[in-house]
Design a protein around this motif. Structure first.
Motif, PDB file in Angstrom:
ATOM      1  N   VAL A 218       0.860  -1.186   0.000  1.00 57.32           N
ATOM      2  CA  VAL A 218       0.000   0.000   0.000  1.00 57.32           C
ATOM      3  C   VAL A 218       0.893   1.232   0.000  1.00 57.32           C
ATOM      4  N   CYS A 219       0.723   2.080  -0.983  1.00 56.75           N
ATOM      5  CA  CYS A 219       1.534   3.295  -1.028  1.00 56.75           C
ATOM      6  C   CYS A 219       1.023   4.280   0.019  1.00 56.75           C
ATOM      7  N   LYS A 220       1.944   4.783   0.823  1.00 62.99           N
ATOM      8  CA  LYS A 220       1.529   5.651   1.930  1.00 62.99           C
ATOM      9  C   LYS A 220       1.100   7.022   1.449  1.00 62.99           C
ATOM     10  N   SER A 221       1.571   7.470   0.294  1.00 60.61           N
ATOM     11  CA  SER A 221       1.125   8.799  -0.143  1.00 60.61           C
ATOM     12  C   SER A 221      -0.109   8.767  -1.022  1.00 60.61           C
ATOM     13  N   CYS A 222      -0.216   7.797  -1.924  1.00 56.57           N
ATOM     14  CA  CYS A 222      -1.384   7.854  -2.815  1.00 56.57           C
ATOM     15  C   CYS A 222      -2.439   6.819  -2.464  1.00 56.57           C
ATOM     16  N   GLY A 223      -2.088   5.885  -1.590  1.00 61.69           N
ATOM     17  CA  GLY A 223      -3.093   4.941  -1.109  1.00 61.69           C
ATOM     18  C   GLY A 223      -3.354   3.766  -2.024  1.00 61.69           C
TER      19      GLY A 223
ATOM     20  N   GLN B 106       1.511   1.062 -13.282  1.00 66.07           N
ATOM     21  CA  GLN B 106       0.208   1.659 -12.988  1.00 66.07           C
ATOM     22  C   GLN B 106       0.288   2.510 -11.730  1.00 66.07           C
ATOM     23  N   HIS B 107       1.051   2.001 -10.765  1.00 63.10           N
ATOM     24  CA  HIS B 107       1.179   2.757  -9.528  1.00 63.10           C
ATOM     25  C   HIS B 107       1.887   4.092  -9.769  1.00 63.10           C
ATOM     26  N   VAL B 108       2.987   4.057 -10.493  1.00 63.00           N
ATOM     27  CA  VAL B 108       3.743   5.288 -10.756  1.00 63.00           C
ATOM     28  C   VAL B 108       2.827   6.321 -11.410  1.00 63.00           C
TER      29      VAL B 108
ATOM     30  N   HIS C 212      -0.530   6.426 -11.352  1.00 63.35           N
ATOM     31  CA  HIS C 212      -1.560   6.876 -10.422  1.00 63.35           C
ATOM     32  C   HIS C 212      -0.986   7.829  -9.389  1.00 63.35           C
ATOM     33  N   HIS C 213       0.187   7.473  -8.876  1.00 67.63           N
ATOM     34  CA  HIS C 213       0.849   8.261  -7.848  1.00 67.63           C
ATOM     35  C   HIS C 213       1.031   9.708  -8.334  1.00 67.63           C
ATOM     36  N   HIS C 214       1.526   9.826  -9.524  1.00 64.00           N
ATOM     37  CA  HIS C 214       1.765  11.139 -10.101  1.00 64.00           C
ATOM     38  C   HIS C 214       0.456  11.915 -10.256  1.00 64.00           C
TER      39      HIS C 214
HETATM   40 ZN    ZN Z   1       1.787   6.042  -4.554  1.00 69.56          ZN
END
Ligand code: ZN
Ligand code: ACO
Length: 223
Positions: free
Chosen positions: A20-25, A38-40, A42-44
């Motif tokens: 679970v990414c702590k900044s983007c969830g 996909q995470h990169v 979404h994160h951005h």
């Molecule tokens: Zn993230």
């Protein structure tokens, strides 16, 4: 033990397990390149928002001092559709929804709230529906038709009630919440969904609302 082994084989990868990414969830599998990509992305988007440059024949359906609302329809040019897909992906990731395949993709109406900084800060996806089921766990909940006839304490109903417009998604960029953007999106939807009439709150239904969605819907439909 056995089930776990089986899972490894099924997934076709050596390492598995959700991160679970702590900044983007976002929940993703760190060892899966596709997931990581996909995470990169979404994160951005989650942190920066989605840019909106605009196009010549964009359908501006409302204008405000801090932005405007643009309506995108299924037969619009591919770059408009692509923008909607990007936003929808961000929203679905954030809500943890699986991508829902709409029943009538060519009847979907998507409203984008564009900020003065040229970013997509709000999105509302609506589709025509024929009926809704009143879901009332508390005296709040899904807004569906005929609320005058049903007492507020009514529990979940298995009787379908007629409705006109379903809101399948409503979302506002996290830094722009509580600025009445969602409210303005729904107002605009009610005005534009059917030509020549302003839908009452009884004619719209929120599908599968999240806690945020319920709070908003309750407030919106009572004021
Ligand atoms: Zn993230
Ligand atoms: N908690 C309590 N009351 C709320 C909340 C909340 N989180 N959000 C809205 N309200 C109420 C308030 O009374 C508010 O008026 P006020 O600010 O004057 O008190 C009123 O609703 C109007 O709120 P808006 O400012 O128009 O709502 P906003 O632009 O912040 O968007 C939304 C609300 C879309 C629910 C936003 O919080 C969001 O994007 N959340 C994450 C995504 C999500 O959960 N979407 C709903 C999914 S359900 C579905 O799509 C069918």
């Amino acid at each position: 033990k056995k089930a776990k082994d089986q899972l490894v084989i099924d997934a076709g990868q050596k390492h598995f397990g959700a991160t679970v990414c702590k900044s983007c969830g976002m929940i993703y599998t760190a060892s899966n390149p596709e997931d990581e990509m996909q995470h990169v992305q979404h994160h951005h988007r989650f942190l920066e928002g989605i840019k909106y440059v605009g196009w010549k024949k964009e359908r501006v359906v409302a204008e405000f001092w801090d932005g405007k609302i643009v309506l995108v329809l299924p037969r619009d040019p591919s770059f408009a559709i692509k923008k909607v897909e990007d936003v929808q992906e961000l929203v679905d990731n954030e809500l943890g929804f699986q991508q829902v395949v709409p029943k009538c993709p060519n009847k979907i109406k998507t409203f984008l709230f564009i900020s003065d900084e040229k970013r997509v800060v709000g999105c509302l996806i609506a589709e025509p529906i024929k009926q809704a089921f009143r879901v009332l766990s508390e005296p709040t909940g899904l807004q569906s038709p005929n609320s005058k006839e049903c007492p507020r304490a009514w529990q979940c109903s298995d009787v379908p009630e007629p409705a006109v417009c379903g809101i399948s998604r409503i979302w506002v960029f996290r830094l722009k919440r509580r600025k009445r953007i969602a409210r303005r999106l729904v107002d605009t939807l009610r005005n534009c969904f059917m030509f020549g009439c302003f839908l009452s709150t009884d004619e719209i239904a929120f599908s599968d609302p999240t806690p945020d969605g319920k709070l908003f819907a309750t407030k919106y439909c009572n004021t």
